[in-house]
Design an enzyme around this catalytic site. Sequence first.
Site, PDB file in Angstrom:
ATOM      1  CE  LYS A  91       0.892   0.483  13.341  1.00 40.99           C
ATOM      2  NZ  LYS A  91       0.925   1.542  12.416  1.00 40.99           N
ATOM      3  CD  GLN A 112      -4.427  -2.371   7.721  1.00 45.52           C
ATOM      4  OE1 GLN A 112      -4.322  -2.012   6.849  1.00 45.52           O
ATOM      5  NE2 GLN A 112      -3.161  -2.885   8.259  1.00 45.52           N
ATOM      6  CE  LYS A 115      -3.503  -6.190   5.343  1.00 46.19           C
ATOM      7  NZ  LYS A 115      -3.040  -5.229   4.385  1.00 46.19           N
ATOM      8  CE  LYS A 127      -4.393   1.530   4.237  1.00 45.31           C
ATOM      9  NZ  LYS A 127      -3.172   0.690   4.136  1.00 45.31           N
ATOM     10  N   GLY A 166       2.495   4.419   6.917  1.00 45.89           N
ATOM     11  CA  GLY A 166       2.464   4.752   5.462  1.00 45.89           C
ATOM     12  C   GLY A 166       1.603   3.828   4.535  1.00 45.89           C
ATOM     13  CG  ASP A 167      -1.555   2.171   1.717  1.00 43.53           C
ATOM     14  OD1 ASP A 167      -1.485   0.949   2.029  1.00 43.53           O
ATOM     15  OD2 ASP A 167      -2.053   2.367   0.532  1.00 43.53           O
ATOM     16  CB  THR A 211       4.622  -4.682   2.792  1.00 42.42           C
ATOM     17  OG1 THR A 211       4.383  -3.689   3.957  1.00 42.42           O
ATOM     18  CG2 THR A 211       3.246  -4.946   2.082  1.00 42.42           C
ATOM     19  CG  ASN A 242       7.470   0.102   0.663  1.00 39.69           C
ATOM     20  OD1 ASN A 242       7.118  -0.851   1.248  1.00 39.69           O
ATOM     21  ND2 ASN A 242       8.633   0.999   1.580  1.00 39.69           N
ATOM     22  CB  SER A 378       3.672  -1.112  11.812  1.00 39.07           C
ATOM     23  OG  SER A 378       3.825  -0.393  10.718  1.00 39.07           O
TER      24      SER A 378
HETATM   25  P1  NAP Z   1       3.624   2.994  -3.505  1.00 40.19           P
HETATM   26  O1  NAP Z   1       5.037   2.950  -2.915  1.00 40.19           O
HETATM   27  O2  NAP Z   1       3.080   4.184  -3.665  1.00 40.19           O
HETATM   28  O3  NAP Z   1       3.796   2.302  -4.900  1.00 40.19           O
HETATM   29  C1  NAP Z   1       2.647   1.942  -5.734  1.00 40.19           C
HETATM   30  C2  NAP Z   1       3.153   1.480  -7.165  1.00 40.19           C
HETATM   31  O4  NAP Z   1       2.096   0.925  -7.836  1.00 40.19           O
HETATM   32  C3  NAP Z   1       3.727   2.503  -8.003  1.00 40.19           C
HETATM   33  O5  NAP Z   1       4.928   2.060  -8.697  1.00 40.19           O
HETATM   34  C4  NAP Z   1       2.408   2.980  -8.671  1.00 40.19           C
HETATM   35  O6  NAP Z   1       3.130   3.556 -10.081  1.00 40.19           O
HETATM   36  C5  NAP Z   1       2.077   1.665  -8.977  1.00 40.19           C
HETATM   37  N1  NAP Z   1       0.721   1.508  -9.557  1.00 40.19           N
HETATM   38  C6  NAP Z   1      -0.303   2.314  -9.155  1.00 40.19           C
HETATM   39  N2  NAP Z   1      -1.401   2.128  -9.879  1.00 40.19           N
HETATM   40  C7  NAP Z   1      -0.832   1.270 -10.940  1.00 40.19           C
HETATM   41  C8  NAP Z   1      -1.624   0.709 -12.036  1.00 40.19           C
HETATM   42  N3  NAP Z   1      -3.042   0.957 -12.071  1.00 40.19           N
HETATM   43  N4  NAP Z   1      -0.943  -0.243 -12.805  1.00 40.19           N
HETATM   44  C9  NAP Z   1       0.324  -0.546 -12.307  1.00 40.19           C
HETATM   45  N5  NAP Z   1       1.060   0.261 -11.425  1.00 40.19           N
HETATM   46  C10 NAP Z   1       0.331   0.945 -10.702  1.00 40.19           C
HETATM   47  O7  NAP Z   1       2.789   2.111  -2.689  1.00 40.19           O
HETATM   48  P2  NAP Z   1       3.021   0.667  -1.903  1.00 40.19           P
HETATM   49  O8  NAP Z   1       3.292   1.274  -0.487  1.00 40.19           O
HETATM   50  O9  NAP Z   1       4.061  -0.046  -2.550  1.00 40.19           O
HETATM   51  O10 NAP Z   1       1.559  -0.078  -2.020  1.00 40.19           O
HETATM   52  C11 NAP Z   1       1.321  -0.641  -3.130  1.00 40.19           C
HETATM   53  C12 NAP Z   1       0.009  -1.653  -2.632  1.00 40.19           C
HETATM   54  O11 NAP Z   1       0.478  -2.398  -1.483  1.00 40.19           O
HETATM   55  C13 NAP Z   1      -1.019  -0.851  -2.075  1.00 40.19           C
HETATM   56  O12 NAP Z   1      -2.366  -1.590  -2.447  1.00 40.19           O
HETATM   57  C14 NAP Z   1      -1.056  -0.826  -0.617  1.00 40.19           C
HETATM   58  O13 NAP Z   1      -2.313  -0.464   0.026  1.00 40.19           O
HETATM   59  C15 NAP Z   1      -0.394  -2.212  -0.217  1.00 40.19           C
HETATM   60  N6  NAP Z   1       0.172  -2.201   0.926  1.00 40.19           N
HETATM   61  C16 NAP Z   1       1.219  -1.360   1.349  1.00 40.19           C
HETATM   62  C17 NAP Z   1       1.861  -1.630   2.666  1.00 40.19           C
HETATM   63  C18 NAP Z   1       2.847  -0.781   3.031  1.00 40.19           C
HETATM   64  O14 NAP Z   1       3.744  -1.080   4.107  1.00 40.19           O
HETATM   65  N7  NAP Z   1       3.512   0.195   1.946  1.00 40.19           N
HETATM   66  C19 NAP Z   1       1.364  -2.567   3.325  1.00 40.19           C
HETATM   67  C20 NAP Z   1       0.506  -3.370   3.047  1.00 40.19           C
HETATM   68  C21 NAP Z   1      -0.383  -3.093   1.844  1.00 40.19           C
HETATM   69  P3  NAP Z   1       2.897   5.136 -10.183  1.00 40.19           P
HETATM   70  O15 NAP Z   1       4.123   5.836  -9.787  1.00 40.19           O
HETATM   71  O16 NAP Z   1       2.822   5.319 -11.844  1.00 40.19           O
HETATM   72  O17 NAP Z   1       1.703   5.575  -9.443  1.00 40.19           O
END
Ligand code: NAP
Length: 446
Positions: A91, A112, A115, A127, A166-167, A211, A242, A378
Site C-alpha cells: 500500500k 511507507q 508508517k 510506492k 495518490g501523492d 493527511t 492537498n 485509505s
Molecule cells: P501536491 O498536492 O502535488 O502538492 C505539493 C505542493 O508542494 C505543491 O503546492 C507544490 O508546488 C509544492 N512544492 C513542491 N516542491 C516545492 C518546493 N521545493 N518548495 C515549495 N513548494 C513546493 O502533493 P501533496 O499530496 O500535497 O504531497 C505533499 C507531500 O506530502 C509529499 O511529500 C507527499 O509525499 C506527502 N504525502 C502526501 C500524502 C497524500 O495523501 N497526498 C500522504 C502522505 C504524505 P508546485 O505546484 O509549484 O509544484
Amino acid sequence: MLDETLESIFDEVVRTNAGEREFHQAVQEVLESLGLVVAKHPEFARDKIIQRICEPERQIIFRVPWQDDSGEVHINRGFRVEFNSALGPFKGGLRFHPSVDLGIVKFLGFEQIFKNALTGLPIGGAKGGADFDPKGRTDSEVMRFCQSFMTELYRHVGEYTDVPAGDTGVGMREIGYLFGQYKRITNRYESGVLTGKGMNWGGALVRNEATGYGTVFFLAEMLAVDGATLEGKECLVSGSGNVAIHAIEKLHERGARVVACSDSDGVVHDPDGVDVELLKQIKQVERARLSVYAERRRSARHLVGSSIWSIRAQLALPCATQNELNGSDAATLVANGCIAVAEGANMPCTSSAIRVFHDAQVPFGPGKAANAGGVATSALEMQQNASRDSWTFDYTQRRLEEIMSNIHRTCFDTAEAYGVPGNYVAGANIAGFAKVAAAMNALGLI
Ligand code: NAP
C-alpha cells in the site's frame, strides 16, 4: 551514529543502490534508531531482518508512451516498488513529478513500510509513480497518460496484492482515470484496488483531507504533552497542495493562524491568516500559481527567492516535498521561537535540521508518524469497499483522530521505553520496525 553492525549494513545498502541519495538518507535515519532494538533482540541481526527490510520484495520499471493534444509522442518512465507485504497487501501512493526516479520511489516506499505499520492497520508498504509532469497539461493529456500508465500497472496491482493511492501530482482526477482504465482492462469493478476515489464511485469521506488533518491532530497531541494547545498559535505551512491546504483548514478550525504557505515558485506571506477558500479556488479549481493569491488579497505579499522558514511563527509544518527544510532553516525557526514541528510531507527535513530541533528540545514529529493519517484513511476506505459500506464524515474523522492519537502514544511510549524520551523519530522507527520484523519472523524466511 551507527554501531559497527549497522554501519556495515548501511555501507552495503549504499553499495548495492548506487546513486539513490534519498533512499540512502531514509535508510540511515531508520538505522540510526535501531541500535537499541538490535541490542534487545539479537535474533533480528542473526536472521538478517534489517538487510531483508532494506531490499524491496519487487521493483517494476516500465515504459509509458502517450500522445499530447497535438499528436506528439512522449515517453515517460513508470515505477512501482513493492517493498514489504509482511503486514498486508502492498500500500502506498503514486507520484507524478519530473523529479521521480528509482531512488525517490524507494525512499518513499521504505518510509511507507514503517508508517503503515504504525497505523495499526493490516497494510504493507509500497510506492510508485512516473517522471511525468502534469503541470500545464490538459485534462485529456493527463487522461491519456494515466490510461497508458495503468495499461502496464494493472497486472501488478489488486485489492489483495497492491493498492496504490495518490501523492504529489496524483489527486482524485488522476485516480479516476487510473481506476477507469483498470476497470476496462480487467472487466471488474474492484473498488479496493485504488484508494482516494471519488465519493460516487467507491471513495470514502475524509480521505482527501486525511493527511493534512491527521498531521494537525498529531501536532495537537505533541503540544498537549507540555499542556499547550493550537489555539492562538501562528503557523507556517509549506506547499499549497492537498496536504498543505487541509493542514491549513484544520489549523484554522482549531484556532491557530497560518501566516504563510508556498509553492515551488515562491511564498505567500499573509499576516491576517491564509484564506483557505481562496487558496482552494486558485490551486484546485483554476490550477493556477500561488502568485495569483497575492494579486487577489490585499493583506498578502508574494515573496520570490526567500525561504518560508525565515518568517516568525511558533509552529512549522513542512507539507511540500523532501529536503525542503535544512539545518540553517531549522536554526532560524528555533531562533524565531518555534515550539514544535510536524512533517506533513515525506522527509521534508534534512538530517541536520532534525538534529537542530532535537538539540534545541523542540518537539519534532517525523512524517512517517505525523502524516500517516492519509494512508490510515485509505485503509478505512478499503474496509468500506470490502463491506460495501459508506461511513459518515464525522464518524470517519473521529476514527482518524483516534488513529493519530494512538500513533502519537505508540511513538511517545516507545521512545520512553528505549531511554530516549521525547524523541519521536526513534519512537516511530523502533515501533514500526519491531512490528514488521516480528511479522517477518513469524512468516518464515521471506
Ligand atoms: P501536491 O498536492 O502535488 O502538492 C505539493 C505542493 O508542494 C505543491 O503546492 C507544490 O508546488 C509544492 N512544492 C513542491 N516542491 C516545492 C518546493 N521545493 N518548495 C515549495 N513548494 C513546493 O502533493 P501533496 O499530496 O500535497 O504531497 C505533499 C507531500 O506530502 C509529499 O511529500 C507527499 O509525499 C506527502 N504525502 C502526501 C500524502 C497524500 O495523501 N497526498 C500522504 C502522505 C504524505 P508546485 O505546484 O509549484 O509544484
